[in-house]
Design a protein around this motif. Structure first.
Motif, mmCIF file in Angstrom:
data_model
loop_
_atom_site.group_PDB
_atom_site.id
_atom_site.type_symbol
_atom_site.label_atom_id
_atom_site.label_comp_id
_atom_site.label_asym_id
_atom_site.label_seq_id
_atom_site.Cartn_x
_atom_site.Cartn_y
_atom_site.Cartn_z
ATOM 1 N N ALA A 271 49.834 -36.616 17.659
ATOM 2 C CA ALA A 271 50.416 -37.903 17.278
ATOM 3 C C ALA A 271 51.920 -37.781 17.047
ATOM 4 O O ALA A 271 52.470 -36.678 16.931
ATOM 5 N N GLU A 272 52.585 -38.933 16.971
ATOM 6 C CA GLU A 272 54.024 -38.962 16.732
ATOM 7 C C GLU A 272 54.332 -39.982 15.638
ATOM 8 O O GLU A 272 53.734 -41.052 15.570
ATOM 9 N N HIS A 273 55.275 -39.633 14.781
ATOM 10 C CA HIS A 273 55.693 -40.556 13.728
ATOM 11 C C HIS A 273 57.196 -40.479 13.560
ATOM 12 O O HIS A 273 57.850 -39.518 13.996
ATOM 13 N N LEU A 278 53.565 -44.179 11.819
ATOM 14 C CA LEU A 278 53.042 -43.691 13.099
ATOM 15 C C LEU A 278 53.618 -44.547 14.215
ATOM 16 O O LEU A 278 53.691 -45.776 14.095
ATOM 17 N N SER A 282 50.919 -43.035 19.399
ATOM 18 C CA SER A 282 49.905 -42.186 18.769
ATOM 19 C C SER A 282 48.508 -42.732 19.009
ATOM 20 O O SER A 282 47.577 -41.977 19.330
ATOM 21 N N VAL A 304 48.449 -34.361 13.503
ATOM 22 C CA VAL A 304 49.716 -34.929 13.090
ATOM 23 C C VAL A 304 50.451 -33.867 12.280
ATOM 24 O O VAL A 304 49.866 -33.196 11.435
ATOM 25 N N PHE A 312 48.590 -40.755 7.402
ATOM 26 C CA PHE A 312 48.506 -40.696 8.863
ATOM 27 C C PHE A 312 47.104 -40.279 9.300
ATOM 28 O O PHE A 312 46.558 -40.803 10.284
ATOM 29 N N LYS A 315 44.791 -43.181 9.304
ATOM 30 C CA LYS A 315 45.075 -44.135 10.377
ATOM 31 C C LYS A 315 44.660 -43.610 11.748
ATOM 32 O O LYS A 315 44.416 -44.393 12.672
ATOM 33 N N LEU A 316 44.587 -42.291 11.879
ATOM 34 C CA LEU A 316 44.196 -41.695 13.165
ATOM 35 C C LEU A 316 42.689 -41.552 13.305
ATOM 36 O O LEU A 316 42.200 -41.098 14.346
#
Length: 581
Positions: A271-273, A278, A282, A304, A312, A315-316
């Motif tokens: 993932a990317e933030h 986020l 992602s 992440v 995060f 949320k993933l």
């Protein structure tokens, strides 16, 4: 001080062309110095001119004899000498894998021993965008990707850089030398070669080396990647294309504008933030991971690194995710930390496919991770088929064609283009597990010093209901009056694609695209804009998209609702007249 600059000759494909096997028929191809490399050469020469000490600028090219005309362009613009590497073995190698090209350049760099290596962010034809970071990892140099501002302190051995991120944000970082910097367009104003420079270039040294001369063997340039097809993408456009004279099509469009308003395998995604949130890519990566896991009958794990990993991680937890690994290291992205963390995680999880985002930050660590894990890397993937082996689809030649690449390896790394897959939905009760990594702080040789909002002018294109957006097709700066006249007639705001901003014709706060602003107006009128993926990323959310372009194959028509295939200099004046301008 010595600066090594990579220089590539790229193929420029006509709007109308024919495919010949796995390439473009030579009748429709011209060649030129890669645009990004032109900026890299200029940056090196400017450093040389500003230095109090001797600075030598050396270019390196991997290519056949016909590339020497392009190499001479770089020499004419101020480079001191050049190295070209080529032989029959390299001709047969294909050079699809960024690691293969990086090995060749690495061999030259080992001999030249540069303090600084400058590469273009990407090449205009294949657009892999990974060679620079791969090279840095192989050389053991620090690096920074997508640099659009550089202040070199040679005494301190530090390069203070600005990295251009998506959404009009710049990251400020200090990078220790020796380093590899990938140079973005717009960092400077490349000079034209003078007649004197052209004459001098003919006498400057251009050393030609074979693969054997560099100390490499044919085995060193073997690649598990194989190009298997090249084709024009099938248009998915539902655009209503108006036909007739400029006056007739303008009248039709005016009416619309008035109304508009087996073996257990594993997939690991990363993932990317940024700045506590986020990024949308992602959740798109989770959709990619789920698709691949279903096709491969495998597990899908995601990870992440840094930031508020607890939030995060929650949320993933989306449908199709088996495990979310959280790595609590740092608050913001640092490629030195990411390379170590993702490498250690991949070594533990042992994925068949490691999938990362094809973003500015993704390309700042993915090539180095693939290099450390000895995985073949395919970047900017727009489609994947893994039912019978792994086949990745990429675009070439400015999105004019698509190509399929078969990966002949037990494991591979991919970066996938944002916006090509939907965001994952639902909650599936994934296991959220912390993953401990051991970060070698001595290997963290770059420091993020802050962020800057780009622009700051008195125009906010994100608030506009109607945007008149202008691209390369406008031709000359003085022709922008046409766009402003149309905007006035439509009570609209003028925006632009990146080339016009790089030229200094319009302010940065008017730029639409991946590195500019993301806009969602009621109507987006694209004038002379081809529809490169970086631009489309910033405007595809518009309610109604209208394209005016004389190239019927321009990718912008694939996402347009309405289109006119004609010369903008005929259509726009007629459209202004329709609205009483």
């Amino acid at each position: 001080m010595k600066i090594l600059v990579t220089v590539k000759q790229v193929a420029v494909v006509d709007d109308e062309f024919e495919i010949d096997g796995l390439g473009i028929d030579d009748r429709y191809v011209t060649h030129d110095l890669n645009e990004w490399d032109e900026y890299a050469v200029e940056e090196a020469v400017q450093i040389q001119e500003a230095a109090d000490e001797d600075v030598e600028v050396v270019t390196v090219t991997v290519g056949p004899e016909e590339t020497e005309e392009t190499i001479r362009q770089a020499l004419a613009k101020g480079a001191d000498r050049a190295v070209r590497v080529w032989d029959d073995t390299l001709a047969e190698a294909g050079l699809l894998d960024p690691a293969t090209k990086a090995r060749v350049v690495e061999a030259v760099a080992d001999e030249e021993d540069p303090d600084l290596v400058l590469t273009g962010v990407q090449s205009a034809d294949d657009g892999f965008g990974a060679t620079g970071v791969t090279l840095a990892e192989r050389l053991g140099f620090e690096w920074a990707a997508v640099v659009n501002d550089l202040d070199l302190d040679r005494e301190a051995g530090v390069a203070a850089v600005h990295r251009e991120l998506e959404g009009g944000i710049e990251e400020l970082a200090d990078v220790q030398l020796p380093a590899v910097l990938t140079i973005q367009t717009g960092i400077n104003d490349p000079r034209y070669a003078s007649l004197r420079g052209i004459r001098q270039a003919q006498s400057k040294e251009l050393a030609v080396k074979s693969l054997e001369d560099t100390g490499l063997s044919p085995a060193d340039v073997e690649s598990p990647l194989e190009q298997t097809s090249l084709y024009e993408p099938t248009s998915e456009s539902d655009a209503t294309v108006f036909e007739g004279s400029a006056e007739e099509t303008a009248a039709d469009l005016a009416e619309v504008l008035r109304d508009a308003g087996g073996e257990l395998m594993t997939v690991l995604t990363v993932a990317e933030h940024r700045r506590g949130e986020l990024r949308p890519v992602s959740l798109e990566l989770l959709s990619v991971g789920r698709l691949l896991a279903e096709e491969m009958d495998s597990e899908h794990h995601t990870a992440v690194v840094g930031g508020d990993v607890e939030t995060f991680g929650q949320k993933l937890d989306r449908e199709g995710v088996d495990t979310v690994y959280t790595v609590d290291e740092g608050e913001e992205f640092n490629h030195d930390v990411y390379v170590q963390a993702v490498t250690q995680l991949a070594e533990a999880v042992d994925p068949s496919l490691l999938v990362m985002p094809n973003t500015v930050n993704g390309l700042d660590y993915a090539p180095a991770v693939a290099s450390r894990l000895d995985l073949p890397l395919v970047t900017d993937v727009v489609a994947i088929d893994s039912e019978e082996g792994l086949t990745a689809t990429r675009e070439l030649y400015g999105s004019k064609t698509e190509t399929t690449i078969d990966v002949h390896a037990e494991a591979a790394a991919l970066t996938v283009r944002p916006g090509e897959w939907p965001a994952a939905e639902g909650v599936d009760g994934a296991s959220v597990e912390p993953f401990e990594v051991s970060i070698d702080e001595s290997a963290v040789r770059s420091t993020v010093t802050g962020f800057e909002e780009v622009g700051g002018g008195d125009v906010d294109i994100t608030d506009a209901d109607v945007l008149v957006s202008v691209g390369r097709g406008i031709g000359e700066e003085e022709n922008l009056d046409l766009a402003f006249d149309l905007a006035e007639a439509l009570d609209a705001t003028v925006s632009a694609s990146r080339p016009l901003i790089d030229n200094g014709w319009l302010e940065k706060d008017r730029q639409v695209g991946q590195s500019g602003k993301v806009v969602t107006p009621d109507v987006y009128l694209a004038i002379g804009i081809s529809g490169a993926v970086q631009h489309v990323a910033g405007m595809k959310g518009a309610d109604t998209i209208v394209a005016i372009n004389k190239d019927p194959n321009a990718p912008i028509f694939d996402i347009a609702d309405y289109g006119i295939v004609d010369d903008l200099f005929d259509v726009v004046p007629a459209l202004i007249e329709e609205f009483g301008g």
